[in-house]
Design a protein around this motif. Structure first.
Motif: not given
Ligand code: SF4
Length: 461
Positions: A212-215, A225-226, A251-259, A300-307
């Motif tokens: 799904v995150n390769a959308y 669109w991502t 492999c498809d965890m891009d910045a827009s998903l983390i945001a 870690a990037r996900m956790r940094a964005a959303q505790a």
């Protein structure tokens, strides 16, 4: 007056199949088919099969044996019972299904569900039909929308397919062969589907896709669109209180998903992120295209964005060539991430996949012993996660009556079932619940009176 025809659909496997089963029922409703939960009443049985689990095809054939007896009994009473096999086993086995189970009238692959009425008519004229093509037309343009009543009957949580297929070719997996290459639906078609669901009372949407995150669907601006941008757009729609998506590839965890996880309160802080193994050597043999370090960095990037983020995963134990050291690397990764839950399986070869031909298959007894140890580790982390919920207050979306009178059940942000004493009129609502007890399979809690708009209290990992 002719009796309305009855449709019995049995879904195996993933959420994509549940969604597809609904679409098949929607396609057949205007043809006079009403869904039934009783196999014995059916005029048409569809087995929507899954090829991921071990011995999937064997299970389908044993189920078909049972239905064949019903078909013979129906024929003795002058009634026609049509049997259809759909899904990934249908796609993978095709004509072989008719050869092994001649009572089957129709074998239909996942890309041809929009042709069901036409294919069923053909079975009446011509006998058994097999359609496992990847047609050029877009099935989503032709599939029929569910009626308001059908949406209501399915509850307040709904799946919406946004992406199908996979280009990753993990060496153990049949999906790239059964579902084909990655295809993403355009943003505005997804928005229209979600609006229709919200209008009929759906409160929670899970966007689904094999990857799904390769959308990368076309946006209203004509650009790809991502998933992150799509989530942002869907989160704006009135009535939708909760969003989820599955299944994701590391492999498809891009910045827009983390945001999106940082910025969208309706996006639940719970992510199913399959890793399969904690050993780089095995990840490479699996052709996963990510390392252990890359996976952990994504977490870690996900956790940094959303505790309040929590994770679940899939694990395969006993992949060809897996040594005790490789397996221990998986156990240490489980400890490092501290999963809230996980699915785990012993490796079993899927015909036609590269791993099935690898020479160094792991003995069955070793796989069983490792699975036992792995599940003990997962259970330990799940119990610890649930224990940390005690005394906390979550928003819960109630979706059905409980097993005991006066009880209703909902889901926490982390998909844990939560039971409370409350009237059934609250089904479809979201309310704050304080967790008072941790059961074996669910949490128990009490409703809390909160000011409107109060923030739910989420877990810090
Ligand atoms: S990412 Fe790998 S496991 Fe997932 S669907 Fe694609 S090939 Fe299969």
């Amino acid at each position: 007056m002719t009796r309305p025809r009855k449709l019995y659909v049995k879904s195996f496997g993933c959420q994509m199949n549940v969604y597809d089963s609904h679409r098949m029922a929607d396609m057949l409703a205007p043809e006079g088919f009403a869904e039934t939960a009783r196999l014995e009443d059916a005029d048409l049985v569809i087995l929507n099969t899954c090829h991921i689990r071990e011995k999937a095809a064997d299970k389908v054939y044993s189920e078909l044996g049972r239905i064949r007896a019903l078909k013979a009994a129906a024929a003795r009473h002058g009634r026609r019972l049509t049997i259809a096999v759909a899904g990934c086993v249908a796609q993978a086995e095709g004509q072989e299904i008719i050869r092994r189970a001649p009572a089957v009238d129709l074998v239909v692959g996942p890309q041809s569900y929009h042709r069901l009425p036409e294919l069923l008519a053909r079975t009446e004229r011509e006998g058994a039909v097999v359609d496992t093509e990847f047609p050029v037309e877009d099935k989503f343009d032709i599939l029929r929308a569910p009626s308001r009543e059908a949406i209501r009957a399915r509850g307040v949580c709904a799946f919406v397919t946004v992406q199908e297929g996979c280009d990753k070719f993990c060496t153990f997996c049949v999906v790239p062969y059964t579902r084909g290459a990655e295809v993403s639906r355009p943003v505005m078609k997804i928005v229209a589907e979600v609006e229709r669901l919200a209008d009929a009372g759906v409160r929670e949407i899970t966007l689904i896709g094999q990857n799904v995150n390769a959308y990368h669907g076309e946006g209203p601006d004509g650009m790809p669109w991502t998933l992150g941008r799509l989530l942002e757009r869907v989160a704006d729609l009135p009535g939708i209180a909760r969003l989820r998506y599955t299944t994701s590839h590391p492999c498809d965890m891009d910045a827009s998903l983390i945001a999106a996880h940082r910025d969208l309160p309706s996006l639940m802080p719970y992510l199913h992120l399959p890793v399969q193994s904690g050993s780089d050597r095995i990840l490479e043999r699996m052709n996963r295209r990510h390392s252990r370090a890359h996976y952990l960095e994504g977490v870690a990037r996900m956790r940094a964005a959303q505790a309040s983020m929590a994770f679940s995963s899939d694990f395969i134990v006993g992949f060809p060539g897996e040594s005790e050291d490789d397996f221990r690397a998986t156990l240490s990764l489980i400890d490092e991430v501290g999963y809230a839950s996980a699915f785990s399986f012993k490796y079993s070869p899927r015909p036609g996949t590269p791993a099935a031909d690898m020479q160094d298959q792991v003995p069955e007894a070793v796989k069983s012993e490792r699975l036992y140890r792995l599940q003990a580790a997962i259970d330990r982390h799940q119990a610890a996660f649930n224990a940390r919920c005690l005394g906390r207050t979550f928003d819960v979306l109630f979706d059905k009556p409980g097993r005991h009178p006066g009880q209703i059940v909902g889901r926490s942000p982390y998909l844990q079932p939560v039971q409370v004493m409350a009237p059934t009129t609250m089904i479809g609502e979201i309310a704050a619940v304080t967790i008072t007890e941790i059961g074996a399979n669910s949490l128990f809690g009490e409703l809390v009176q909160t000011a409107a708009g109060a923030e739910p209290m989420l877990m810090e990992a």
